[in-house]
Write a protein that holds these residues in place. Sequence first.
Motif, mmCIF file in Angstrom:
data_model
loop_
_atom_site.group_PDB
_atom_site.id
_atom_site.type_symbol
_atom_site.label_atom_id
_atom_site.label_comp_id
_atom_site.label_asym_id
_atom_site.label_seq_id
_atom_site.Cartn_x
_atom_site.Cartn_y
_atom_site.Cartn_z
ATOM 1 N N THR A 1 -4.688 12.595 -3.258
ATOM 2 C CA THR A 1 -4.204 11.497 -3.826
ATOM 3 C C THR A 1 -4.540 11.206 -5.280
ATOM 4 O OG1 THR A 1 -4.629 10.208 -1.793
ATOM 5 C CG2 THR A 1 -4.668 8.950 -3.772
ATOM 6 N N LEU A 2 -5.674 11.660 -5.680
ATOM 7 C CA LEU A 2 -6.136 11.446 -7.210
ATOM 8 C C LEU A 2 -5.114 12.646 -8.138
ATOM 9 C CD1 LEU A 2 -9.956 11.152 -6.873
ATOM 10 C CD2 LEU A 2 -8.207 9.359 -7.334
ATOM 11 N N ASP A 3 -4.897 13.671 -7.441
ATOM 12 C CA ASP A 3 -4.020 14.624 -8.152
ATOM 13 C C ASP A 3 -2.666 13.928 -8.396
ATOM 14 O OD1 ASP A 3 -6.045 16.421 -8.115
ATOM 15 O OD2 ASP A 3 -5.280 17.599 -6.348
ATOM 16 N N VAL A 4 -1.972 13.457 -7.216
ATOM 17 C CA VAL A 4 -0.660 12.755 -7.470
ATOM 18 C C VAL A 4 -0.831 11.594 -8.612
ATOM 19 C CG1 VAL A 4 1.079 11.711 -6.128
ATOM 20 C CG2 VAL A 4 0.013 13.629 -5.147
ATOM 21 N N ALA B 1 7.422 13.910 3.462
ATOM 22 C CA ALA B 1 8.118 12.428 3.338
ATOM 23 C C ALA B 1 7.262 11.666 2.619
ATOM 24 C CB ALA B 1 8.545 12.100 4.457
ATOM 25 N N GLU B 2 5.942 11.710 3.048
ATOM 26 C CA GLU B 2 5.058 10.865 2.219
ATOM 27 C C GLU B 2 4.646 11.128 0.729
ATOM 28 O OE1 GLU B 2 1.420 10.791 4.602
ATOM 29 O OE2 GLU B 2 2.423 10.622 6.694
ATOM 30 N N ASP B 3 4.942 12.479 0.445
ATOM 31 C CA ASP B 3 4.708 13.033 -0.966
ATOM 32 C C ASP B 3 5.788 12.254 -1.816
ATOM 33 O OD1 ASP B 3 2.698 14.662 -1.292
ATOM 34 O OD2 ASP B 3 3.764 16.140 -0.269
ATOM 35 N N GLU B 4 7.012 12.322 -1.242
ATOM 36 C CA GLU B 4 8.298 11.694 -1.878
ATOM 37 C C GLU B 4 8.181 10.176 -2.092
ATOM 38 O OE1 GLU B 4 11.351 12.934 -2.935
ATOM 39 O OE2 GLU B 4 12.478 11.127 -2.920
ATOM 40 N N ALA B 5 7.770 9.617 -1.058
ATOM 41 C CA ALA B 5 7.687 8.125 -1.270
ATOM 42 C C ALA B 5 6.540 7.756 -2.113
ATOM 43 C CB ALA B 5 7.420 7.486 0.318
ATOM 44 N N GLU C 1 0.911 -1.129 0.029
ATOM 45 C CA GLU C 1 0.043 -0.110 -0.107
ATOM 46 C C GLU C 1 0.660 1.171 0.066
ATOM 47 O OE1 GLU C 1 -2.988 0.054 3.176
ATOM 48 O OE2 GLU C 1 -2.423 -2.165 3.518
ATOM 49 N N ILE C 2 0.501 2.136 -0.999
ATOM 50 C CA ILE C 2 1.268 3.396 -0.912
ATOM 51 C C ILE C 2 0.192 4.298 -0.665
ATOM 52 C CG2 ILE C 2 3.073 2.711 -2.449
ATOM 53 C CD1 ILE C 2 1.778 3.806 -4.970
ATOM 54 N N GLY C 3 0.653 5.744 -0.575
ATOM 55 C CA GLY C 3 -0.470 6.771 -0.332
ATOM 56 C C GLY C 3 0.031 7.733 0.672
ATOM 57 N N TYR C 4 -0.987 8.379 1.287
ATOM 58 C CA TYR C 4 -0.682 9.071 2.422
ATOM 59 C C TYR C 4 -1.428 8.650 3.657
ATOM 60 C CZ TYR C 4 0.198 12.978 -0.891
ATOM 61 O OH TYR C 4 0.581 13.647 -2.011
#
Length: 288
Positions: free
Chosen positions: A149-152, A114-118, A105-108
Amino acid sequence: MRLFDPHIHMTSRTTDDYQSMYAVGVRALVEPAFWLGQPRTGVGSFTDYFDSLIGWERFRAGQYGIRHHCTIALNPKEANDPRCTPVLELLPRYLAKDGVVAVGEIGYDSMTPAEDEAFGRQLALAVEHGLPALVHTPHRDKLAGTRRTLDVVAESGLAPDRVLVDHLNELTVRPVAESGCWMGFSIYPDTKMDPDRMVALLRQYGLDRVLVNSAADWGHSDPLNTYRTGQAMLAAGFTDDQVRTVLWENPVAFYGQSGRLVLDELPGFSPAADTFAGNSVLRGGRAG
Ligand SMILES: [Zn+2]
């Protein structure tokens, strides 16, 4: 009823759970890599865990007649811990393995830099390895977290039909439905989604691109909640075929994009002499 639980953490569950799941019709599952409750202190803890997801746990499920697959990732929560982030370098080795059907699982969790980066790096890994992605949505600030999440995802270059956005509810489902991503719902015993709320959402949004899971783990959860949702669908007038679409065909279609699902029948549990690295699931000797 033949069932596929597309999100369940069997490492945290007992062999009794495997037996009851088999008894109600579960024949395949996906176990996403996640955190363990207890924080990890280094990369070795991840590699042993990943090895057990593709090795021991796959073997253990097979002993109970269930096909086991997994997803591999640095989870959102531990993406904030500098002791854990070096595992990102090791992911490609695991993403090449049989039985690994997505990055996840990835995401926020808390939506930190740091979460953005990963998250960004791991979406790129999914593109690179030709794998779908399983994306967790935060349990706090859920709607904002889902939108971000959807934007990323949209910026990542990964096609929406290769992305499953999970842990949705009435509040967060619409933007995901509109995005073209797959919609995942986790059915919990007393909070969040339950089988009847799930049935109401299926009535409203239809069955396309919808996956239902138990997300059972080491917390209060129920590994039979895919089955209970199937029962609630039938009670509400859905047909056997429609139940099969949501609880078997949809997860097969989504994770089948990996080209790595193995779904032929296994025999149910028999006290066979099989072992994995010298260990069986039995305790001690067997009579007769
Ligand atoms: Zn999970």
